[in-house]
Scaffold this active site. Structure first.
Site, short mmCIF file in Angstrom:
data_model
loop_
_atom_site.label_atom_id
_atom_site.label_comp_id
_atom_site.label_asym_id
_atom_site.label_seq_id
_atom_site.Cartn_x
_atom_site.Cartn_y
_atom_site.Cartn_z
N TYR A 55 0.64 -1.51 0.10
CA TYR A 55 0.05 0.36 -0.20
C TYR A 55 0.75 1.12 -0.42
CZ TYR A 55 -3.42 -3.46 1.66
OH TYR A 55 -4.16 -4.58 1.51
N SER A 201 -13.25 -5.43 1.51
CA SER A 201 -14.28 -4.40 0.65
C SER A 201 -15.42 -4.91 0.97
CB SER A 201 -13.91 -4.64 -0.81
OG SER A 201 -12.32 -4.21 -2.04
N LEU A 203 -18.04 -2.63 1.84
CA LEU A 203 -19.03 -1.88 1.12
C LEU A 203 -18.80 -2.06 -0.36
CD1 LEU A 203 -18.43 0.62 3.48
CD2 LEU A 203 -20.00 -0.95 3.82
N ARG A 205 -17.08 -1.33 -2.23
CA ARG A 205 -16.05 -0.47 -3.34
C ARG A 205 -16.76 0.59 -3.45
NH1 ARG A 205 -10.59 -3.22 -4.39
NH2 ARG A 205 -10.87 -5.12 -5.20
#
Length: 330
Positions: A55, A201, A203, A205
């Site tokens: 990340y 993820s 939700l 995305r």
């Protein structure tokens, strides 16, 4: 928040995915705001933070290390190895023992800690036996550099092979109303071996929040541009599902985001969603899903409304999916 178990750790039922603070969804917040969000997340009740070497090429681990070094005992720290840049600067999946050790040492430095509580193999390296990669992670446990081992985006067969080498404490994969792949085999496998299932993820995305009406308005560099479900034709069809979904949220007395998370929490007690966000208000809203209780009727309606048969578009394009070891629906 209530708690759930990951190996020896008791963690908040909803964890915080930290990726978007440094990576993947276009513009990232400045360091000051990101630090404020992390502190307020701990104050809100999150006790599990999820990051990875990938990340921001270390930027996310650096943010967490700099921000929370004085609060290291307030949360369970999860990070990941297994995706690195090669000598040409190209991102590759790499599960070689030497690379795992190298990345772990760098993560410990950036996170400013002596030990990582949960360390995932981010993806399966198809050129390296899973037993070899997990064997190296097991050595890192013995050496006291990590406390437990996780796997990310791997199939039930791979999970069982890995677990035969060293106990697997958690498996992370995408799971939400519109991504049901873990229901094929991985959820049951986690239950069988006593591993937590960590849903990234959750939700969809941002789809399940109802706040993303036009994916073409996303900032440059947003990874959703490469995902078939967010292509204009597919997305317009998917938006039709949200009208009844919004009604179910209203009936349940919660926001659309909270409905998605409450559905996951109701599925089984070994499931821990880790929504990510760049917005402090959204972070607090997500935490509130822990207090939402859904009726059986609503759960049945949700299952029938949004699933692998009603969603238009695949999760990843063919090239991306070919690098992932998870099961797929026919």
């Amino acid at each position: 928040m209530r708690t759930r178990q990951i190996g020896e750790f008791s963690v908040s039922s909803i964890g915080l995915g930290c990726m978007s603070l440094s990576f993947a969804y276009g513009d990232v917040p400045d360091t000051e705001y990101g630090a404020k969000l992390l502190h307020e997340a701990l104050d809100t009740g999150y006790t599990m933070l999820d990051t990875a070497a990938l990340y921001g090429n270390g930027a996310n681990e650096t943010l967490i290390g700099e921000t929370l070094k004085a609060r290291r005992n307030d949360y369970m720290l999860a990070s990941k190895c297994g995706i690195s840049k090669n000598e040409e600067g190209v991102r590759t999946i790499n599960g070689k023992p030497s690379e795992i050790r190298k990345v772990c040492e760098e993560s410990l430095r950036l996170l400013q800690t002596d030990v990582i509580d949960l360390y995932y193999l981010h993806r399966l390296d198809f050129t390296i036996p899973i037993e070899e990669s997990v064997g190296t992670l097991s050595e890192l446990v013995t050496e006291g550099k990590i406390r437990s081992i996780g796997l990310s985006e791997m199939s039930a067969e791979t999970i069982r092979r890995a677990h035969a080498v060293h106990p697997i404490s958690a498996v992370q994969s995408e799971y939400s109303l519109w991504t049901r792949n873990p229901e094929i085999a991985v959820l049951d496998t986690c239950k069988d071996i006593g591993a937590a299932f960590v849903a990234f993820s959750p939700l969809a995305r941002a789809f399940l929040t109802g706040t993303l009406q036009d994916p073409q308005s996303l900032p440059d560099g947003d990874l959703r541009y490469g995902m078939p479900r967010f292509e204009p034709e597919n997305y317009q069809k998917n938006l039709e599902l949200l009208e009844e979904y919004a009604n179910l949220a209203e009936e349940s007395g919660c926001s659309m985001a909270q409905l998605a998370l409450a559905w996951l929490l109701a599925k089984d007690d070994h499931i821990i969603p880790i929504p990510g966000t760049k917005n402090i208000d959204h972070m607090r809203e997500n935490a509130g899903a822990d207090a939402v209780t859904l009726s059986e009727e609503v759960i049945v309606c949700l299952d029938q409304l949004i699933n692998q048969k009603t969603v238009h578009g695949s999760r990843y394009n063919a090239a991306a999916q070919s690098k992932i070891d998870t099961e797929e629906f026919a």
